[in-house]
Design an enzyme around this catalytic site. Structure first.
Site, PDB file in Angstrom:
ATOM      1  N   ASP A 140     -16.725  10.285  15.137  1.00 28.54           N
ATOM      2  CA  ASP A 140     -16.363  10.898  16.414  1.00 28.54           C
ATOM      3  C   ASP A 140     -16.270  12.417  16.253  1.00 28.54           C
ATOM      4  OD1 ASP A 140     -15.723  10.958  19.071  1.00 28.54           O
ATOM      5  OD2 ASP A 140     -13.662  10.248  18.830  1.00 28.54           O
ATOM      6  N   ASN A 146     -20.096   3.590  26.063  1.00 27.99           N
ATOM      7  CA  ASN A 146     -20.831   4.862  26.023  1.00 27.99           C
ATOM      8  C   ASN A 146     -21.967   4.961  27.051  1.00 27.99           C
ATOM      9  OD1 ASN A 146     -20.379   5.308  22.427  1.00 27.99           O
ATOM     10  ND2 ASN A 146     -19.245   6.265  24.100  1.00 27.99           N
TER      11      ASN A 146
HETATM   12  C1  IPE Z   1     -19.313  10.596  18.570  1.00 29.55           C
HETATM   13  O1  IPE Z   1     -19.183  11.880  19.074  1.00 29.55           O
HETATM   14  C2  IPE Z   1     -20.694  10.027  18.774  1.00 29.55           C
HETATM   15  C3  IPE Z   1     -20.781   9.022  19.852  1.00 29.55           C
HETATM   16  C4  IPE Z   1     -19.800   8.480  20.505  1.00 29.55           C
HETATM   17  C5  IPE Z   1     -22.119   8.599  20.199  1.00 29.55           C
HETATM   18  P1  IPE Z   1     -18.780  12.151  20.574  1.00 29.55           P
HETATM   19  O2  IPE Z   1     -20.019  12.322  21.374  1.00 29.55           O
HETATM   20  O3  IPE Z   1     -17.835  11.132  21.076  1.00 29.55           O
HETATM   21  O4  IPE Z   1     -18.048  13.554  20.419  1.00 29.55           O
HETATM   22  P2  IPE Z   1     -16.798  14.085  21.233  1.00 29.55           P
HETATM   23  O5  IPE Z   1     -15.732  13.042  21.146  1.00 29.55           O
HETATM   24  O6  IPE Z   1     -17.270  14.314  22.641  1.00 29.55           O
HETATM   25  O7  IPE Z   1     -16.422  15.363  20.538  1.00 29.55           O
HETATM   26  C1  IPE Z   2     -15.981   5.753  20.019  1.00 32.00           C
HETATM   27  O1  IPE Z   2     -16.014   7.102  20.336  1.00 32.00           O
HETATM   28  C2  IPE Z   2     -17.377   5.202  20.030  1.00 32.00           C
HETATM   29  C3  IPE Z   2     -18.269   5.722  19.008  1.00 32.00           C
HETATM   30  C4  IPE Z   2     -17.943   6.544  18.050  1.00 32.00           C
HETATM   31  C5  IPE Z   2     -19.605   5.254  19.103  1.00 32.00           C
HETATM   32  P1  IPE Z   2     -15.784   7.626  21.832  1.00 32.00           P
HETATM   33  O2  IPE Z   2     -15.733   9.095  21.737  1.00 32.00           O
HETATM   34  O3  IPE Z   2     -16.786   7.030  22.739  1.00 32.00           O
HETATM   35  O4  IPE Z   2     -14.361   6.965  22.151  1.00 32.00           O
HETATM   36  P2  IPE Z   2     -13.205   7.412  23.123  1.00 32.00           P
HETATM   37  O5  IPE Z   2     -13.767   7.422  24.503  1.00 32.00           O
HETATM   38  O6  IPE Z   2     -12.758   8.773  22.684  1.00 32.00           O
HETATM   39  O7  IPE Z   2     -12.133   6.368  22.914  1.00 32.00           O
HETATM   40 MG    MG Z   3     -15.784  10.995  21.169  1.00 32.15          MG
END
Ligand code: IPE
Ligand code: IPE
Ligand code: MG
Length: 240
Positions: A20, A68
């Site tokens: 994340d 997602n």
């Molecule tokens: C994690 O990074 C990757 C996926 C969930 C695909 P994020 O895209 O959630 O990054 P933040 O949380 O917006 O920084």
């Molecule tokens: C969790 O990250 C899912 C992945 C890393 C693929 P998100 O960024 O989507 O989760 P939330 O929304 O912060 O819980």
């Molecule tokens: Mg995230």
């Protein structure tokens, strides 16, 4: 304790990671979210190689959740394209390193070309056993449990299964992770301290490690810190 002082039995067999913080990493570095995801995908290769060298056996990464799909169409299609490019680029390397690749999650909602590529890579690496790399794509733990319950119910309805004989082991064998050991250590980067529907059944007794570091900045040194923290813990599994 230093990482260098650990003995082989102190290395977790199975590490699961909620990668994340790609978006925030991009923003703080003046880049596009897409560039954050690309840096994140490159880091999966780095951490995968490091765990293989350390003697771990399984790495499971949460790359796309059932939730997602709520992101913009642009971001979703970039992430799907990135997964496809990752598999094409890494297939040969995985075979050379004797790594079995699996994809868990509901593939039925994915584009047919991506699904076929996933199935091809899974098939062509199924016999390899030095290391196991698993991607959770369109994965949600509750969805996984519901799919397993449906499959069991269908069998019971057809008279192929007596509900009274269902054990935890039977149930686990209907999950996407059938045949894999439960994670010993679950790491989440970026400072969020929740599991966001990742492996709710399998993480029941895992040690949890949270770090504020964004996933693209999670280096091998950060991984070593997580493993040192893990090695210093007393696991109990309900015993004393
Ligand atoms: C994690 O990074 C990757 C996926 C969930 C695909 P994020 O895209 O959630 O990054 P933040 O949380 O917006 O920084
Ligand atoms: C969790 O990250 C899912 C992945 C890393 C693929 P998100 O960024 O989507 O989760 P939330 O929304 O912060 O819980
Ligand atoms: Mg995230």
């Amino acid at each position: 304790m230093r990482f260098e002082d650990l003995t082989p039995d102190q290395i977790p067999e199975h590490v699961a990671i909620i990668l994340d913080g790609n978006g925030r990493w991009a923003k703080e570095n003046g880049k596009l979210r897409q560039q954050g995801h690309k840096a994140g995908a490159d880091n999966v290769e780095t951490i995968n190689d490091a765990l293989t060298e350390m003697g771990a056996k399984y790495l499971t990464v949460y790359a796309f959740s059932t939730e997602n799909w709520k992101r913009t169409e642009d971001e979703v299609s970039y992430l799907m394209g990135l997964m496809k490019r990752y598999l094409i680029k890494n297939k040969k390397d995985a075979i050379a390193r004797r790594t079995r690749i699996r994809i868990i999650g509901d593939k039925s909602r994915l584009a047919p070309d991506l699904r076929e590529l996933m199935e091809e890579v899974e098939r062509d690496t199924a016999h390899l056993d030095r290391f196991n790399l698993t991607f959770a794509i369109n994965y949600g733990g509750r969805d996984e449990i519901v799919r397993a319950a449906k499959a069991l119910a269908r069998k019971a309805q057809n008279g192929e299964l007596d509900p009274e004989t269902i054990t935890e082991e039977t149930f686990a064998s209907y999950l996407d992770t059938a045949g894999m050991p439960d994670p010993d250590l679950m790491i989440r980067t970026s400072g969020e301290e929740r599991t966001s529907n990742f492996l709710p059944w399998q993480l029941a007794y895992s040690e949890l490690y949270f770090t504020p570091v964004y996933w693209p900045d999670f280096t091998v040194d950060e991984l070593k810190k997580a493993i040192v923290s893990y090695a210093g813990r007393q696991r109990r599994f309900g015993g004393r």
